[in-house]
Design an enzyme around this catalytic site. Structure first.
Site, mmCIF file in Angstrom:
data_model
loop_
_atom_site.group_PDB
_atom_site.id
_atom_site.type_symbol
_atom_site.label_atom_id
_atom_site.label_comp_id
_atom_site.label_asym_id
_atom_site.label_seq_id
_atom_site.Cartn_x
_atom_site.Cartn_y
_atom_site.Cartn_z
ATOM 1 N N LEU A 21 64.244 -75.444 -29.593
ATOM 2 C CA LEU A 21 64.684 -74.653 -28.449
ATOM 3 C C LEU A 21 64.216 -75.481 -27.257
ATOM 4 C CD1 LEU A 21 63.640 -71.155 -29.833
ATOM 5 C CD2 LEU A 21 65.840 -72.310 -30.006
ATOM 6 N N ARG A 22 64.871 -75.390 -26.138
ATOM 7 C CA ARG A 22 64.526 -76.334 -25.063
ATOM 8 C C ARG A 22 63.715 -75.697 -23.952
ATOM 9 N NH1 ARG A 22 65.066 -80.753 -28.152
ATOM 10 N NH2 ARG A 22 67.244 -81.369 -28.509
ATOM 11 N N ASP A 112 56.421 -84.302 -34.018
ATOM 12 C CA ASP A 112 57.740 -84.283 -33.382
ATOM 13 C C ASP A 112 57.558 -83.719 -31.968
ATOM 14 O OD1 ASP A 112 60.463 -84.352 -32.920
ATOM 15 O OD2 ASP A 112 60.965 -83.477 -34.852
ATOM 16 N N HIS A 192 63.154 -83.148 -42.287
ATOM 17 C CA HIS A 192 64.471 -83.771 -42.453
ATOM 18 C C HIS A 192 64.516 -84.995 -43.372
ATOM 19 C CE1 HIS A 192 62.713 -85.952 -39.098
ATOM 20 N NE2 HIS A 192 63.050 -85.052 -38.202
ATOM 21 N N ASN A 238 68.650 -88.141 -35.435
ATOM 22 C CA ASN A 238 67.473 -88.770 -36.051
ATOM 23 C C ASN A 238 66.903 -87.844 -37.111
ATOM 24 O OD1 ASN A 238 67.577 -90.998 -34.445
ATOM 25 N ND2 ASN A 238 65.742 -90.528 -33.262
ATOM 26 N N ASP A 265 66.938 -78.420 -38.030
ATOM 27 C CA ASP A 265 66.761 -79.432 -36.967
ATOM 28 C C ASP A 265 67.775 -79.199 -35.839
ATOM 29 O OD1 ASP A 265 65.515 -81.452 -35.607
ATOM 30 O OD2 ASP A 265 66.281 -83.083 -36.859
ATOM 31 N N HIS A 269 71.971 -80.435 -27.006
ATOM 32 C CA HIS A 269 71.981 -81.461 -25.957
ATOM 33 C C HIS A 269 73.114 -81.195 -24.982
ATOM 34 C CE1 HIS A 269 68.793 -83.986 -27.403
ATOM 35 N NE2 HIS A 269 69.323 -84.050 -28.609
ATOM 36 N N PRO A 283 69.953 -88.198 -29.642
ATOM 37 C CA PRO A 283 70.180 -87.803 -31.036
ATOM 38 C C PRO A 283 69.995 -86.297 -31.224
ATOM 39 C CG PRO A 283 67.982 -88.720 -30.797
ATOM 40 C CD PRO A 283 68.614 -88.764 -29.421
ATOM 41 N N GLY A 284 70.799 -85.714 -32.095
ATOM 42 C CA GLY A 284 70.611 -84.315 -32.446
ATOM 43 C C GLY A 284 71.911 -83.546 -32.434
HETATM 44 O O1 DOR Z 1 68.030 -85.805 -33.857
HETATM 45 C C1 DOR Z 1 66.974 -85.374 -33.460
HETATM 46 N N1 DOR Z 1 66.890 -84.610 -32.369
HETATM 47 N N2 DOR Z 1 65.877 -85.667 -34.137
HETATM 48 C C2 DOR Z 1 64.658 -85.379 -33.668
HETATM 49 O O2 DOR Z 1 63.713 -85.684 -34.318
HETATM 50 C C3 DOR Z 1 64.493 -84.715 -32.365
HETATM 51 C C4 DOR Z 1 65.693 -83.947 -32.031
HETATM 52 C C5 DOR Z 1 65.748 -83.494 -30.611
HETATM 53 O O3 DOR Z 1 64.760 -82.983 -30.096
HETATM 54 O O4 DOR Z 1 66.799 -83.610 -29.996
HETATM 55 ZN ZN ZN Z 2 62.218 -85.040 -36.232
HETATM 56 ZN ZN ZN Z 3 63.630 -82.229 -35.027
#
Ligand code: DOR
Ligand code: ZN
Ligand code: ZN
Length: 399
Positions: A21-22, A112, A192, A238, A265, A269, A283-284
Site C-alpha cells: 500500500l503506498r 523490502d 516472491h 521484481n 506482491d 504504480h 517494477p511491480g
Molecule cells: O516489483 C516489485 N515492486 N518488487 C518489489 O520488490 C517492490 C515492489 C514495489 O514496491 O513496487
Molecule cells: Zn520484494
Molecule cells: Zn514486494
C-alpha cells in the site's frame, strides 16, 4: 441471502503476506483505504502492508499508523510489516522490539524497505527476530548481481537488448539466509519465489529442518518473459517474469507444499512511472483483485489444487506463518467469521480502470478470467459484495 446459489464455494478469508500500500508517501497511487477496498473485493480479510513506504516503516510511529488506518477503514485487517534496518545504508538494526509491542504489533519484518546488503546484519536481525518470536520476510535479491537489470536474464532479454537479472541473484540469498536462519534458530520467509532453483533450495532447507517458508505470486505462476516482446512496462516486476520451466516448477511446488502460500506482491504504480521506456519504468503490478482468478487458472483448472488446497494456500498457511489464529481455522457456531464466497464457474473481464486501486497497472488488462468473488465477510460484516466494496469507516474491531 449472500449465500444463495448453487455450486458456490465458501472459504476462510484470504490472507496476503505481501501487499504494497503506498501510505505514507505515494497516496496518488494507493492509500490504505483504496487498497483495503481492493483487498476486500479480492476476498482478503487480512493483508500485510510492506515496509517500503516513504518514509520507510522502520519505526513504531509508522507501523502503528498503518494498523490504525486499517482499523478505521474497517474493510480488511492491515498488518504492518516493519523494516529490519534503519538508514539508507542498512547498517543499523531497526527497533524491532518496539514495533513488535506497539498497537500495530508487528509480526513480520522485511528487508523490502531498506536493502540489507551485509550478511552480518542479516545474521543479527535473524537472532533478534528469534528472541522476539517474529518472522523475517526476505526479498531475496543480491543487489550486486541486479545492478542495472530490468528483466529476467535469458534468451528473450538478450534478443530484446534488456539487461538481465540472473536467477542466482535470488538463489544465492535464499541459500545464504536459509543457512543464517539455521544457525540463528530463526524463522525466515522467502518472498516472491520466482525460480526453479529457489524451489530446490527451499525443499533442501525444509528437509534439513530449517524453519523456512516461501510464497509465490500469482504473476510468477502464470506469466513468463515471453511477455517482454511488446516492451510494455506493465510486465516489469521484481523479481522478473521468468521462463516456462520456472512457472511449471513453482506450480508443482505450490501443489506439493514446498512453496507454502500465494502472496500478491500487489504493487501499484502511477501511469507516468509505467508508460515510459521499459528500463526507466518502476517494477511491480497490481494483484489483490485478480489473485484468486489466477490461482484458479493456473492451479485449479489444471487439477493441481482442489478447493481444499486453495483454502490452504490462500488462507490457512499464510495465517499459520504469521500466527494469526483468527484466520483460516474452523469456525464455531455463532462466531463472527472471516469468509469469502466464490463462484468457481463465473468468469469476468479485467478492466484496470475499474479496479478499486487508484493505480491501474494490471498485467491482465482485458483478459477474461475464471473464478469470481461473490462476497467477503470480515468478522461477520460484509466488506464486499457482487463487485462492490462496503463503505469505509466502520471500525473493524480487529484483534
Ligand atoms: O516489483 C516489485 N515492486 N518488487 C518489489 O520488490 C517492490 C515492489 C514495489 O514496491 O513496487
Ligand atoms: Zn520484494
Ligand atoms: Zn514486494
Amino acid at each position: 441471502e449472500i449465500f444463495a446459489g448453487e455450486g458456490r464455494v465458501l472459504l476462510p478469508g484470504f490472507v496476503d503476506l505481501h501487499t504494497h500500500l503506498r501510505e505514507p508517501g505515494r497516496e496518488d497511487t494507493e492509500t490504505i483505504e483504496s487498497g483495503s477496498a481492493a483487498a476486500a473485493l479480492g476476498g482478503y480479510t487480512a493483508v500485510f502492508a510492506m515496509a517500503n513506504t516513504s518514509p520507510v516503516a522502520d519505526s513504531q510511529v509508522i507501523t502503528d499508523h498503518v494498523w490504525r488506518r486499517g482499523q478505521e477503514t474497517g474493510l480488511v485487517d492491515v498488518y504492518p510489516v516493519g523494516a529490519v534496518t534503519v538508514g539508507l545504508a542498512g547498517e543499523q538494526l531497526a527497533e524491532m522490539g518496539t514495533m513488535a509491542t506497539g498497537v500495530g504489533a508487528v509480526r513480520m519484518f522485511s528487508d523490502d524497505g531498506h536493502c540489507v546488503h551485509d550478511p552480518l546484519i542479516m545474521r543479527r536481525a535473524l537472532e533478534y527476530a528469534r528472541s522476539l518470536d517474529v518472522l523475517i520476510a526476505q526479498h531475496a535479491e543480491e543487489p550486486r548481481l541486479t545492478r542495472g537489470a530490468v528483466a529476467h536474464e535469458g534468451p528473450t532479454a538478450a534478443r530484446l537488448g534488456l539487461a538481465g537479472w540472473p536467477r542466482a541473484a535470488e538463489e544465492s540469498i535464499v541459500a545464504r539466509d536459509a543457512l543464517l536462519a539455521r544457525d540463528a534458530g530463526a524463522r525466515v520467509h522467502i518472498c516472491h519465489a520466482s525460480t526453479a532453483g529457489t524451489v530446490e533450495l527451499v525443499k533442501w532447507a525444509k528437509d534439513q529442518g530449517i524453519a523456512i517458508t516461501a510464497e509465490v505470486t500469482p504473476h510468477h505462476l502464470l506469466l513468463t518473459d515471453a511477455r517482454l516482446e511488446t516492451y510494455d512496462a506493465v510486465n516489469k516486476v521484481n523479481p522478473p517474469l521468468r521462463e516456462g520451466s520456472d512457472t511449471e516448477s513453482l506450480r508443482q511446488a505450490l501443489a506439493a507444499g514446498i512453496v507454502d502460500c500465494v502472496a500478491t506482491d500487489h504493487a501499484p504504480h502511477a501511469e507516468q512511472d509505467k508508460c515510459c521506456e521499459f528500463a526507466a519504468a518502476r517494477p511491480g503490478m497490481l494483484g489483490l483483485q485478480t489473485a484468486l482468478s489466477i490461482v484458479v487458472e493456473t492451479m485449479v483448472r489444471p487439477g493441481l489444487l482442489d478447493w481444499r488446497g486453495v483454502a490452504r494456500v490462500m488462507s490457512e498457511r499464510p495465517a499459520e506463518i504469521v500466527g494469526l489464529d483468527d484466520q483460516g481455522r474452523p469456525i464455531e457456531v455463532g462466531e463472527p467469521a472471516n469468509l469469502v464466497l466464490v463462484d468457481p464457474d463465473a468468469t469476468w473481464t479485467v478492466e484496470g480502470q475499474h479496479l478499486a486501486s487508484i493505480a491501474s497497472n494490471t498485467p491482465y488488462q482485458s483478459m477474461t478470467l475464471p473464478g469470481r468473488v461473490i462476497g467477503t465477510l470480515l468478522r461477520g460484516r460484509i466488506t464486499a459484495r457482487d463487485g462492490v466494496a462496503a463503505s469505509p469507516g466502520v471500525p473493524g474491531g480487529g484483534r
